[in-house]
Design a protein around this motif. Structure first.
Motif, PDB file in Angstrom:
ATOM      1  N   UNK A 143       0.817  -1.201   0.000  1.00 51.74           N
ATOM      2  CA  UNK A 143       0.000   0.000   0.000  1.00 51.74           C
ATOM      3  C   UNK A 143       0.860   1.264   0.000  1.00 51.74           C
ATOM      4  N   UNK A 144       0.323   2.294  -0.592  1.00 50.25           N
ATOM      5  CA  UNK A 144       0.891   3.645  -0.511  1.00 50.25           C
ATOM      6  C   UNK A 144      -0.207   4.530   0.068  1.00 50.25           C
ATOM      7  N   UNK A 145       0.069   5.269   1.155  1.00 45.56           N
ATOM      8  CA  UNK A 145       1.390   5.551   1.707  1.00 45.56           C
ATOM      9  C   UNK A 145       2.052   4.351   2.387  1.00 45.56           C
ATOM     10  N   UNK A 146       3.361   4.398   2.375  1.00 43.16           N
ATOM     11  CA  UNK A 146       4.191   3.463   3.139  1.00 43.16           C
ATOM     12  C   UNK A 146       4.084   3.891   4.593  1.00 43.16           C
ATOM     13  N   UNK A 147       3.448   3.059   5.396  1.00 42.27           N
ATOM     14  CA  UNK A 147       3.155   3.451   6.769  1.00 42.27           C
ATOM     15  C   UNK A 147       3.509   2.306   7.718  1.00 42.27           C
ATOM     16  N   UNK A 148       4.359   2.602   8.695  1.00 42.91           N
ATOM     17  CA  UNK A 148       4.707   1.606   9.696  1.00 42.91           C
ATOM     18  C   UNK A 148       6.211   1.393   9.778  1.00 42.91           C
ATOM     19  N   UNK A 149       6.573   0.252  10.365  1.00 42.16           N
ATOM     20  CA  UNK A 149       7.976  -0.049  10.653  1.00 42.16           C
ATOM     21  C   UNK A 149       8.622  -0.763   9.480  1.00 42.16           C
ATOM     22  N   UNK A 150       9.885  -0.419   9.219  1.00 43.97           N
ATOM     23  CA  UNK A 150      10.622  -1.083   8.150  1.00 43.97           C
ATOM     24  C   UNK A 150      12.088  -1.174   8.539  1.00 43.97           C
ATOM     25  N   UNK A 152      23.749   2.117  15.562  1.00 46.19           N
ATOM     26  CA  UNK A 152      22.553   1.538  14.944  1.00 46.19           C
ATOM     27  C   UNK A 152      22.981   0.287  14.189  1.00 46.19           C
ATOM     28  N   UNK A 153      22.451  -0.842  14.579  1.00 41.66           N
ATOM     29  CA  UNK A 153      22.852  -2.118  13.990  1.00 41.66           C
ATOM     30  C   UNK A 153      22.080  -2.389  12.700  1.00 41.66           C
ATOM     31  N   UNK A 154      22.707  -3.093  11.754  1.00 39.75           N
ATOM     32  CA  UNK A 154      21.989  -3.475  10.531  1.00 39.75           C
ATOM     33  C   UNK A 154      20.715  -4.245  10.869  1.00 39.75           C
ATOM     34  N   UNK A 155      19.645  -3.891  10.179  1.00 45.41           N
ATOM     35  CA  UNK A 155      18.379  -4.583  10.406  1.00 45.41           C
ATOM     36  C   UNK A 155      17.480  -3.954  11.446  1.00 45.41           C
ATOM     37  N   UNK A 156      17.954  -2.914  12.137  1.00 47.69           N
ATOM     38  CA  UNK A 156      17.064  -2.220  13.075  1.00 47.69           C
ATOM     39  C   UNK A 156      15.941  -1.542  12.292  1.00 47.69           C
ATOM     40  N   UNK A 157      14.830  -1.303  12.974  1.00 45.96           N
ATOM     41  CA  UNK A 157      13.637  -0.788  12.312  1.00 45.96           C
ATOM     42  C   UNK A 157      13.385   0.674  12.676  1.00 45.96           C
ATOM     43  N   UNK A 158      12.779   1.387  11.727  1.00 42.92           N
ATOM     44  CA  UNK A 158      12.384   2.774  11.945  1.00 42.92           C
ATOM     45  C   UNK A 158      10.956   2.955  11.434  1.00 42.92           C
TER      46      UNK A 158
END
Length: 211
Positions: free
Chosen positions: A123-130, A144-150
């Motif tokens: 879906x767009x907008x892209x909403x949530x954690x990635x 910040x470690x690789x694979x952490x989420x924002x």
């Protein structure tokens, strides 16, 4: 010493200020102030430009504050650490292509273009954690470690002309720019103030960054 969070009628200023104040107490750094006064910006040692909404609306709001763009430009050109958040990051580009073409600040050449995931189920907008993928080491990602989420909420992203200006991306049916930067300028498409431990680390790093 102060870190000025720019108030120009766009942005989640309360949560941004709260997170920056918290990390100043925990990790050190300058006093945090929310301001729409260009004179305060000219005295600031760090500058944060938030933004929520449409590119053109945010650009119009920023331009409507007398002397603000000139003050920001002067500080950036003098080497002051600068951070754009969400649409505040997008405004760093040359042009925004949302509802027609709107000139940006042009500090990181590129265009703000619509998200076009290859998977129609996304879906767009892209909403949530990635999951963040760091493209180029940078002090704002220290710890910040690789694979952490924002946390993201957006329908457009920056496509930089120079790929070396892309600091991080996420995968959302395509590579989506998550952070950009050059010299004393950085920007995050994600909201660090909403990204829990990862976002707070990015904020702390910015408050203590010496480009």
């Amino acid at each position: 010493m102060t870190c000025a969070i720019i108030d120009y009628g766009s942005g989640n200023l309360h949560s941004a200020e709260k997170s920056f104040q918290r990390m100043r107490r925990e990790a050190g750094g300058p006093e945090i102030t929310v301001t729409s006064d260009p004179e305060a910006v000219l005295r600031a040692e760090r500058i944060v430009l938030p933004g929520v909404g449409a590119f053109a609306d945010c650009q119009a709001g920023l331009m409507a504050v007398p002397g603000m763009v000139e003050a920001l430009r002067q500080r950036v050109e003098s080497g002051t650490p600068f951070m754009g958040i969400c649409v505040g990051m997008q405004l760093l580009a040359t042009v925004g292509r949302e509802f027609g073409d709107t000139p940006g600040l042009g500090w990181i050449p590129g265009a703000v273009t619509a998200l076009q995931p290859s998977d129609p189920a996304l879906k767009v907008p892209h909403m949530g954690w990635n999951e963040l993928h760091i493209d180029r080491p940078h002090p704002i990602f220290d710890g910040v470690e690789p694979g952490e989420h924002a946390y993201f909420v957006h329908s457009y992203h920056v496509t930089p002309d120079d790929i070396s200006h892309r600091l991080a991306h996420v995968n959302y049916g395509t590579k989506v720019t998550a952070a950009i930067g050059r010299d004393n300028i950085v920007g995050t498409q994600f909201h660090p103030e909403k990204s829990q431990r990862t976002g707070l680390r990015v904020i702390a790093n910015f408050l203590n960054w010496a480009p």
